[in-house]
Design a protein around this motif. Structure first.
Motif, short mmCIF file in Angstrom:
data_model
loop_
_atom_site.label_atom_id
_atom_site.label_comp_id
_atom_site.label_asym_id
_atom_site.label_seq_id
_atom_site.Cartn_x
_atom_site.Cartn_y
_atom_site.Cartn_z
N ALA A 1 0.84 -1.20 0.00
CA ALA A 1 0.00 0.00 0.00
C ALA A 1 0.87 1.25 0.00
CB ALA A 1 -0.92 -0.01 1.22
N LEU A 2 1.94 1.23 0.80
CA LEU A 2 2.81 2.41 0.86
C LEU A 2 3.54 2.61 -0.46
CD1 LEU A 2 4.34 2.11 4.44
CD2 LEU A 2 2.95 3.98 3.59
N ALA A 3 4.05 1.52 -1.03
CA ALA A 3 4.84 1.64 -2.26
C ALA A 3 3.96 2.07 -3.43
CB ALA A 3 5.51 0.30 -2.57
N THR A 4 2.80 1.43 -3.58
CA THR A 4 1.94 1.83 -4.69
C THR A 4 1.44 3.25 -4.48
OG1 THR A 4 0.07 0.79 -3.57
CG2 THR A 4 1.15 -0.49 -5.29
N GLY A 5 1.24 3.61 -3.20
CA GLY A 5 0.84 4.99 -2.91
C GLY A 5 1.90 5.97 -3.37
N ALA A 6 3.17 5.61 -3.09
CA ALA A 6 4.26 6.50 -3.50
C ALA A 6 4.32 6.61 -5.01
CB ALA A 6 5.58 5.97 -2.95
N ILE A 7 4.14 5.47 -5.70
CA ILE A 7 4.22 5.48 -7.17
C ILE A 7 3.05 6.28 -7.76
CG2 ILE A 7 4.08 3.99 -9.21
CD1 ILE A 7 5.43 1.81 -7.44
N TRP A 8 1.93 6.18 -7.10
CA TRP A 8 0.77 6.94 -7.54
C TRP A 8 0.95 8.43 -7.22
CZ3 TRP A 8 -4.89 5.54 -5.72
CH2 TRP A 8 -5.82 6.20 -6.54
N GLY A 9 1.50 8.66 -6.04
CA GLY A 9 1.63 10.04 -5.59
C GLY A 9 2.62 10.85 -6.40
N GLN A 10 3.63 10.18 -6.92
CA GLN A 10 4.69 10.92 -7.63
C GLN A 10 4.11 11.74 -8.78
OE1 GLN A 10 6.85 11.38 -10.27
NE2 GLN A 10 8.15 12.59 -8.91
N PRO A 11 3.41 11.14 -9.75
CA PRO A 11 2.84 11.98 -10.81
C PRO A 11 1.71 12.88 -10.34
CG PRO A 11 2.18 9.69 -11.09
CD PRO A 11 3.18 9.72 -10.01
N MET A 12 0.94 12.44 -9.33
CA MET A 12 -0.22 13.23 -8.93
C MET A 12 0.16 14.44 -8.08
SD MET A 12 -2.58 11.93 -10.43
CE MET A 12 -3.65 13.18 -9.76
N TRP A 13 1.01 14.20 -7.07
CA TRP A 13 1.34 15.27 -6.15
C TRP A 13 2.74 15.83 -6.42
CZ3 TRP A 13 -0.02 11.45 -1.71
CH2 TRP A 13 -1.42 11.27 -1.66
N GLY A 14 3.46 15.17 -7.35
CA GLY A 14 4.80 15.62 -7.66
C GLY A 14 5.83 15.25 -6.60
N THR A 15 5.47 14.29 -5.71
CA THR A 15 6.46 13.87 -4.71
C THR A 15 6.19 12.42 -4.32
OG1 THR A 15 7.15 14.16 -2.43
CG2 THR A 15 4.98 14.97 -2.99
N TRP A 16 7.25 11.72 -3.96
CA TRP A 16 7.09 10.31 -3.59
C TRP A 16 6.45 10.18 -2.22
CZ3 TRP A 16 7.87 6.91 -7.31
CH2 TRP A 16 8.76 7.23 -8.35
N TRP A 17 6.75 11.10 -1.38
CA TRP A 17 6.28 10.95 0.00
C TRP A 17 5.88 12.31 0.53
CZ3 TRP A 17 4.97 7.15 3.19
CH2 TRP A 17 4.79 7.45 4.54
N VAL A 18 4.71 12.37 1.13
CA VAL A 18 4.35 13.56 1.90
C VAL A 18 3.94 13.08 3.28
CG1 VAL A 18 3.64 15.16 0.11
CG2 VAL A 18 2.06 13.39 0.88
N TRP A 19 4.06 13.96 4.25
CA TRP A 19 3.66 13.57 5.60
C TRP A 19 2.17 13.78 5.76
CZ3 TRP A 19 6.64 10.70 8.66
CH2 TRP A 19 7.98 10.63 8.32
N ASP A 20 1.49 13.09 4.91
CA ASP A 20 0.05 13.15 4.89
C ASP A 20 -0.50 12.20 5.97
OD1 ASP A 20 -2.63 13.24 3.14
OD2 ASP A 20 -2.17 11.16 3.66
N PRO A 21 -1.62 12.53 6.59
CA PRO A 21 -2.11 11.68 7.69
C PRO A 21 -2.26 10.22 7.31
CG PRO A 21 -3.48 13.62 7.46
CD PRO A 21 -2.46 13.70 6.39
N ARG A 22 -2.79 9.95 6.11
CA ARG A 22 -3.01 8.55 5.74
C ARG A 22 -1.71 7.81 5.54
NH1 ARG A 22 -8.01 6.52 3.04
NH2 ARG A 22 -9.53 7.60 4.31
N LEU A 23 -0.80 8.46 4.82
CA LEU A 23 0.50 7.81 4.60
C LEU A 23 1.19 7.58 5.93
CD1 LEU A 23 -0.15 9.07 1.77
CD2 LEU A 23 2.29 9.24 1.44
N THR A 24 1.15 8.62 6.77
CA THR A 24 1.83 8.50 8.06
C THR A 24 1.18 7.41 8.92
OG1 THR A 24 2.08 10.87 7.84
CG2 THR A 24 2.77 9.90 9.90
N SER A 25 -0.14 7.34 8.90
CA SER A 25 -0.82 6.30 9.67
C SER A 25 -0.36 4.92 9.22
CB SER A 25 -2.33 6.37 9.50
OG SER A 25 -2.80 7.63 9.82
N PHE A 26 -0.22 4.76 7.91
CA PHE A 26 0.21 3.45 7.42
C PHE A 26 1.64 3.16 7.81
CE2 PHE A 26 -2.60 0.83 4.96
CZ PHE A 26 -3.75 1.58 5.02
#
Lengths: 218, 249, 207
Positions: B106-131
């Protein structure tokens, strides 16, 4: 119970480093962060609440494994378990002794270290209060981790792995209080949440700690 | 009617799960293949997100199982503490690494999805951080199982850790939400009207059917792996018991 | 209070060690446990002390009556002899430690740190701890380890005094304590018999 508390405090003083080591570690950590981040005081002031909270948390962690390990080695723990003290009482007293020897000195020292990090004037009171409210929870959670790993030969690292995620809510609300306080914002909500977490932890976790300690004594 | 606890006998469990496993595995393969192929090749691209949206067929089911895996461990732990069925404790032990891997997916696919969408691999977003925090809890739990030698002691300790950890995982989730309001879109699948509406933030019905299929596939995949791994744990436990007996002479 | 144990079975690390342990102990009596190393004496004592649950069987006596003495003495090296004893007395709600010091000939060592004592002296201090608990039932695991002959005599004297006051003692030991009046229970024949191992058939205990 009081006898146990005074014994633990006496031992902390006599064994050396009970009070001093955690504090020294806290000081070094703050200095190291300053070295790492650079001496620019505006930046340091901004991150000071976070540094001090993380520092306090790590300093707390440092002395956790001594809470039960020594008593287990010399057999005191078996004897305490058969003594007329409830196990819940024993773990609470142990946590209290840990807080007095580690948490309380950190709370007192934190404003001094905040001075070195040029924390804005409004922040001192809230930093102090948030640590005062939050560190008891750190000690109680740490006692749970220590009870969980007391039977293991090299439990220290495992204990950190288990305890640190449990510290997340306390850290978030505690640092938030300090940060908002330093920024002159309203601290009421995180302060209440921090107090709530500490109270709930103090009330409920000793039962879990006592249960795992009993399991580990088998 | 026979009691459900009959299946808590290790032997009975192995027999039953042996019989079930081919069916569960078969269904898993069908659901996953159909769901993923349908999702990847036979749904239109999202007009705003393009084809990157298709990672949803991995991301959402993995996230679902990451959380439900922990939930299953919590249930199994409670059953162990209350009824002391060894199979229950071993099932919790078996589920932990699977849940942890689901969290990584979930974290890895989130990062891969987030890169084109948010322009970054990782953000300290509540959901990502919770995971991330959930992943740390999984690690601590697995490490504790591995560190304690006596099986019953380990089962007791990890069960209590699982309960305390559940409470703190939920607390952390709220704390993290308080700490940072994030970029991540809200839970989009189960929201009322998600199936009917085609508002851009929701998962529209073109995507829904394959998504539900792949979610079912992941659930079955999880069940199959837990059954298999529980069998392994039971046999390993039996082996250790025999060896202990041997040593005692 | 009488101590009654019926059909007790104990296990260590999931493997049953002893089964069918039964005995009755009246006030003023002592029981010596004998048996080869690894036969389960320590496990039995820990089960009696309530430190670990038994596999099966019944124990009818007051748990609050137990004073347990294991392999380790529960002493703090950084505290003096007096402080150590006073602490354990306080935990049990008592104050008086002088009779215990006298019984184990520790008066001369009152202010020595426990860490500086010899092994035998430590052991004597550990045994003196039993006297400050004020509890009637002593459960002792190899109490005479590292004691010299004279100290074993002191110990036997202390046990005898304890029994005379209506106390009880269960002692696991290999040596002759000089307590001829004590009953003896040999746990050797009580070794738990496991069902023959069958590869495909096992129960919830995995045996």
């Amino acid at each position: 119970m009081i006898a146990l508390l005074t014994r633990d405090l006496k031992l902390a003083v006599r064994a050396g480093g009970g009070f001093g080591l955690g504090l020294a570690f806290f000081l070094i950590l703050v200095a190291l962060v300053a070295f790492g981040v650079g001496p620019e005081s505006a930046l340091l002031a901004r991150i000071a609440p976070g540094i001090l909270w993380v520092g306090a948390l790590l300093a707390c962690l440092l002395s956790l494994d001594r809470i039960f390990a020594l008593d287990r080695e010399d057999g005191s723990l078996d004897l305490l378990a058969t003594a007329p003290l409830p196990m819940e009482g024993i773990v609470t007293v142990k946590a209290l002794a840990h807080w007095i020897t580690t948490g309380l000195p950190l709370v007192v020292a934190a404003p001094l270290l905040a001075l070195m990090l040029s924390l804005p004037g409004e922040g001192y009171l809230w930093l102090f209060l948030s640590l005062l409210l939050g560190t008891p929870a750190l000690s109680v959670l740490g006692t749970f981790g220590a009870a969980l790993t007391v039977g293991l030969k090299r439990g220290g690292l495992l204990m950190s792995l288990i305890v640190l995620p449990l510290y997340v809510p306390t850290l978030i609300f505690g640092a938030e209080v300090a940060r908002r306080g330093a920024g002159g914002l309203s601290v009421e909500v995180p302060l209440l949440l921090l107090a709530g977490i500490t109270c709930a932890t103090l009330a409920l976790l000793p039962f879990a700690s006592a249960a795992v300690l009993r399991v580990n004594l088998r | 009617m026979k009691s459900i606890w009959e299946y808590a006998n290790p032997k009975k469990f192995i027999e039953t799960s042996q019989a079930l496993l081919p069916w569960v595995t078969g269904l898993t393969v069908v659901c996953m293949v159909v769901g993923l192929v349908w999702g990847f090749f036979f749904t239109p691209d999202d007009y705003r997100q393009g084809s990157t949206v298709k990672i949803i067929y991995l991301h959402v089911p993995a996230a679902l199982m990451a959380i439900n895996g922990w939930f299953m461990m919590l249930l199994a732990s409670l059953i162990w503490l209350i009824r002391r069925h060894h199979v229950s404790a071993l099932a919790a032990r078996a589920a932990a690494p699977i849940g942890a891997v689901m969290t990584i997916i979930a974290l890895a696919t989130g990062a891969i999805w987030g890169q084109p969408m948010w322009g970054t691999w990782w953000v300290w977003d509540p959901r990502l951080t919770s995971f991330l925090i959930l992943f740390l809890f999984y690690l601590g739990y697995i490490a504790l199982w591995a560190a304690v030698e006596d099986d019953d002691t380990a089962a007791d300790l990890t069960s209590i850790l699982c309960i305390v950890g559940s409470v703190f995982a939920v607390l952390s989730r709220y704390a993290v939400h308080f700490w940072n309001q994030g970029l991540h879109q809200g839970a989009s699948v189960m929201r009322a009207g998600a199936l009917a509406g085609d508002t851009e933030e929701r998962v529209s019905n073109v995507f829904a059917a394959p998504l539900f299929l792949s979610m079912a596939g992941f659930v079955l995949f999880f069940v199959a792996l837990v059954l298999l791994r529980t069998q392994t744990e039971i046999r390993a436990r039996r082996m250790r018991a025999l060896m202990a007996r041997e040593r005692r002479g | 209070m009488e101590m009654k144990v019926t059909d007790l079975a104990v296990a260590r690390g999931g493997v049953p060690l002893l089964a069918g342990v039964s005995f009755t102990l009246a006030p003023g009596r002592a029981l010596i446990l004998r048996g080869p190393n690894g036969s389960g004496k320590t496990t039995l004592l820990r089960a009696l002390a309530g430190l670990q649950p038994p596999l099966a069987g019944e124990m009818s006596f007051d748990r609050e009556a137990v004073a347990y003495g294991g392999h380790a003495d529960g002493l703090k090296a950084q505290m003096t002899v007096t402080e150590n004893l006073t602490f354990w007395a306080a935990v049990h709600g008592l104050r008086e430690i002088d009779p215990a010091l006298t019984a184990f000939d520790l008066e001369g060592l009152r202010d020595r740190l426990a860490g500086t004592l010899s092994a035998g002296q430590k052991r004597r201090l550990g045994l003196a701890r039993l006297m400050v608990t004020g509890r009637p039932l002593w459960l002792l695991d190899e109490p005479t380890v590292s004691l010299d002959t004279a100290s074993v005599g002191l110990f036997a004297e202390a046990v005898r005094g304890h029994l005379a006051r209506g106390g009880m003692a269960v002692i696991a030991t290999h040596i002759e304590l000089g307590l001829p009046e004590a009953e003896v229970l040999d746990v050797g024949p009580l070794k738990a018999v496991l069902p023959a191992a069958q590869l495909d058939d096992f129960d919830e205990a995995f045996l």
